[in-house]
Design a protein around this motif. Structure first.
Motif, short mmCIF file in Angstrom:
data_model
loop_
_atom_site.label_atom_id
_atom_site.label_comp_id
_atom_site.label_asym_id
_atom_site.label_seq_id
_atom_site.Cartn_x
_atom_site.Cartn_y
_atom_site.Cartn_z
N ALA A 369 0.83 -1.21 0.00
CA ALA A 369 0.00 0.00 0.00
C ALA A 369 0.87 1.26 0.00
CB ALA A 369 -0.93 0.00 1.21
N ASP A 370 1.94 1.26 0.79
CA ASP A 370 2.85 2.41 0.82
C ASP A 370 3.52 2.62 -0.53
OD1 ASP A 370 2.16 2.79 3.44
OD2 ASP A 370 4.04 2.05 4.28
N TYR A 371 3.91 1.53 -1.17
CA TYR A 371 4.53 1.62 -2.49
C TYR A 371 3.55 2.18 -3.52
CZ TYR A 371 6.26 -0.06 -7.02
OH TYR A 371 6.66 -0.16 -8.34
N LEU A 372 2.31 1.70 -3.49
CA LEU A 372 1.30 2.19 -4.42
C LEU A 372 1.03 3.67 -4.20
CD1 LEU A 372 -0.89 1.78 -6.58
CD2 LEU A 372 -2.42 0.96 -4.77
N ALA A 373 0.97 4.09 -2.94
CA ALA A 373 0.73 5.50 -2.62
C ALA A 373 1.83 6.40 -3.20
CB ALA A 373 0.62 5.69 -1.11
N LYS A 374 3.07 5.95 -3.09
CA LYS A 374 4.19 6.74 -3.63
C LYS A 374 4.11 6.83 -5.15
CE LYS A 374 7.47 5.88 0.14
NZ LYS A 374 8.73 5.20 0.54
N CYS A 375 3.73 5.73 -5.80
CA CYS A 375 3.60 5.73 -7.26
C CYS A 375 2.50 6.70 -7.71
CB CYS A 375 3.29 4.32 -7.77
SG CYS A 375 4.64 3.14 -7.60
N LEU A 376 1.37 6.66 -7.01
CA LEU A 376 0.26 7.53 -7.38
C LEU A 376 0.58 9.00 -7.11
CD1 LEU A 376 -2.72 5.34 -6.07
CD2 LEU A 376 -2.07 5.74 -8.45
N ARG A 450 1.32 -7.40 -9.31
CA ARG A 450 0.00 -6.96 -9.75
C ARG A 450 -0.17 -5.46 -9.52
NH1 ARG A 450 -4.52 -10.70 -7.66
NH2 ARG A 450 -3.40 -12.12 -9.03
N CYS A 451 0.44 -4.97 -8.45
CA CYS A 451 0.40 -3.54 -8.16
C CYS A 451 1.05 -2.75 -9.30
CB CYS A 451 1.12 -3.26 -6.84
SG CYS A 451 1.16 -1.53 -6.36
N ASP A 452 2.20 -3.23 -9.80
CA ASP A 452 2.88 -2.55 -10.92
C ASP A 452 2.00 -2.52 -12.16
OD1 ASP A 452 5.20 -1.89 -9.55
OD2 ASP A 452 6.23 -3.75 -10.08
N SER A 453 1.26 -3.61 -12.40
CA SER A 453 0.35 -3.65 -13.55
C SER A 453 -0.75 -2.61 -13.41
CB SER A 453 -0.28 -5.05 -13.67
OG SER A 453 0.70 -6.03 -13.91
N LEU A 454 -1.27 -2.46 -12.19
CA LEU A 454 -2.31 -1.46 -11.95
C LEU A 454 -1.77 -0.04 -12.19
CD1 LEU A 454 -5.11 -0.55 -10.90
CD2 LEU A 454 -4.13 -0.59 -8.59
N VAL A 455 -0.58 0.23 -11.66
CA VAL A 455 0.01 1.56 -11.83
C VAL A 455 0.19 1.89 -13.31
CG1 VAL A 455 2.10 2.94 -11.45
CG2 VAL A 455 1.15 1.57 -9.58
#
Length: 515
Positions: A369-376, A450-455
């Motif tokens: 979740a922290d990684y996704l937040a930084k990407c967004l 899967r998170c990278d695919s979403l980003v």
């Protein structure tokens, strides 16, 4: 939660899918009841029964294939990032649950081990929430439920009955109870208050505060308040409400008002990721806690739990001792018969993973979740959720108004849907000036890959929307909003219940977040 559906009338049952196109009549000389091929049978050339039970039976292989084909049009649960509900369990857990599907859990005499497994789960969950264990006379007590919605209704009922008994004993009126909660509550709290005839008193969110303010909350308490709902993990932003601050204010002001903690999502997260956070029975005003086993408890949908600090907080007149199917049992639930499989699935997860296993999973989800937040954030979004374990493992985000995009969050959600992702857009709780946001729930099966695919797909959606010409973009945004709200106009909804105006959604346009 289940949907209310209308019973089709004769006109509905006979209406064709396309106006003016009736069923095509073919020569049925070669159509048998069933052949070596499912798709060579007469059933493959007919509509599946939708309104009335058919007169004759259907071969089991055909029934299975026809229903399976119908269900293939559902979305992929693993790509549904709107929901907290568990979408992965180990094969061994699934086998145990399948083996227990035919057991009627309420029949304690016939299935005593299944009943005892519930007791073990209640004890483990109560101790996880720091229930008092040093008083032999006042053991904490709890039960399994179908989910947190049932648990919340039971918790509210217990608080109301206890308040009523105290008012009657003091010779005071007891006809106007109220309960205090955030305006960002899940709809089950609105339902509990409405069904049990308790006035809802809301602590409204603001444009920069999405959970309750402790002082404002306590200021709303009066002699008719049955309790305060504090949420451990807001449905929208995943933030933990400050239960300790509410508790301490009540003590400081000498106010006798109980707190029920809605830990539907956070109850299996906070103890492992943020164990020093005080939100549970370590606080003296917390009298009951609910948690969803089918969320971060890691069990498929159909199980929740509620625990009370002691029997004095669950009035005796609400508990029924019943001789049912051959055995005496104490019961405080909204229904009797139910399968044992989900309770057994919960027990499997707790002894299979143990505290270390749950901690490892929840820490991984928090990191993702922290990684996704930084990407967004790098893509220009404003992050509304809290990271580093201070809230649930989810990411709530919105477009930056300074960027002056011609599209909104609903358009992005629709663009992602075309790639198979279900990333919901919501209109926030009232008094936030119709603030829109999107939310990604990070579940056990949402890996870094899967998170990278979403980003990558979010990045592509932004680029696609940004390059659309004005007219096409306007049409796309309008269509996206229509698709996002189409469920309220679905054909199964009875006309008598459409466009209601009594809920927060009906009154203010707030979107009830999926949980």
């Amino acid at each position: 939660m289940v949907h209310l559906a209308k019973v089709s009338n004769d006109a509905d049952a006979s209406a064709p899918i396309i106006e003016g196109v009736d069923a095509v009549v073919l020569d049925d000389t070669f159509h048998n009841e069933y052949t070596s091929s499912v798709y060579g049978s007469k059933f493959a050339a007919e509509d599946l029964p939708k309104h009335e039970m058919p007169e004759q039976e259907m071969p089991k292989e055909v029934a299975y294939r026809m229903i399976k084909d119908d269900l293939s049009l559902d979305g992929n649960p693993m790509l549904n990032l709107a929901s907290f509900v568990t979408t992965y369990m180990e094969d061994e857990a699934e086998k145990l649950m399948g083996d227990s599907m035919s057991k009627n859990f309420i029949d304690y005499e016939e299935y005593p081990v299944s009943a005892d497994i519930q007791n073990r789960c209640v004890s483990m969950i109560g101790r996880l929430f720091n229930a008092p264990v040093d008083d032999d006379q006042h053991h904490a007590v709890g039960t399994s439920c179908v989910g947190s919605s049932e648990a919340i209704i039971l918790g509210t009922l217990a608080m109301k009955k206890r308040w009523k008994n105290m008012r009657k004993a003091a010779g005071k009126p007891f006809d106007n109870p109220n309960i205090i909660m955030s305006s960002a509550v899940q709809v089950c709290w609105e339902k509990a208050a409405r069904y049990l005839e308790v006035e809802e008193r809301y602590v409204f969110c603001t444009q920069d505060r999405y959970i309750i303010d402790p002082e404002e909350t306590v200021n709303l308490v009066d002699e008719n308040t049955i309790g305060i709902c504090a949420i451990l993990g807001s449905t929208y932003t995943g933030q933990y409400e400050d239960v300790k601050a509410v508790n301490d204010l009540l003590i400081k002001r000498g106010i006798d008002c109980p707190i029920h903690v809605d830990a539907a999502s956070g109850g299996f997260v906070a103890p492992f990721v943020n164990p020093d956070l005080k939100w549970d029975f370590r606080l003296e005003k917390v009298v009951s806690i609910n948690v969803s086993g089918h969320k971060y408890g890691l069990v498929y949908p159909g199980v929740g739990w509620i625990v009370w600090r002691g029997p004095e907080y669950l009035p005796q007149e609400l508990v029924f001792n019943i001789n049912y199917l051959g055995a005496d049992q104490a019961s405080f639930t909204l229904n009797f018969s139910k399968g044992a499989s989900h309770v057994i699935g919960q027990y499997y997860q707790m002894i299979r993973l143990g505290k270390r296993g749950y901690r490892a999973i929840m820490m991984n989800l928090t990191r993702t979740a922290d990684y996704l937040a930084k990407c967004l954030e790098q893509l220009g979004f404003i992050i509304m959720s809290e990271g580093s374990g201070k809230g649930l493992p989810l990411v709530a985000f919105r477009l930056n108004p300074k960027d002056r995009h011609k599209f909104d969050e609903f358009a992005i959600a629709h663009q992602l849907r075309e790639r198979g992702w279900v990333v919901p857009a919501y209109t926030m709780a009232p008094n936030t000036e119709q603030l829109k946001l999107m939310r990604v729930v990070v579940r056990e099966d949402f890996s870094r890959s899967r998170c990278d695919s979403l980003v990558a797909d979010i990045q592509h959606a932004l680029k696609s929307l940004g390059t659309m010409d004005a007219k096409r973009l306007e049409e796309h945004v309008a269509h996206a909003f229509l698709m996002a709200t189409r469920s309220s106009r679905a054909s199964h909804n009875h006309i008598a219940y459409q466009d209601e105006k009594h809920s927060l959604q009906g009154k203010t346009g707030k979107t009830h977040a999926v949980c």
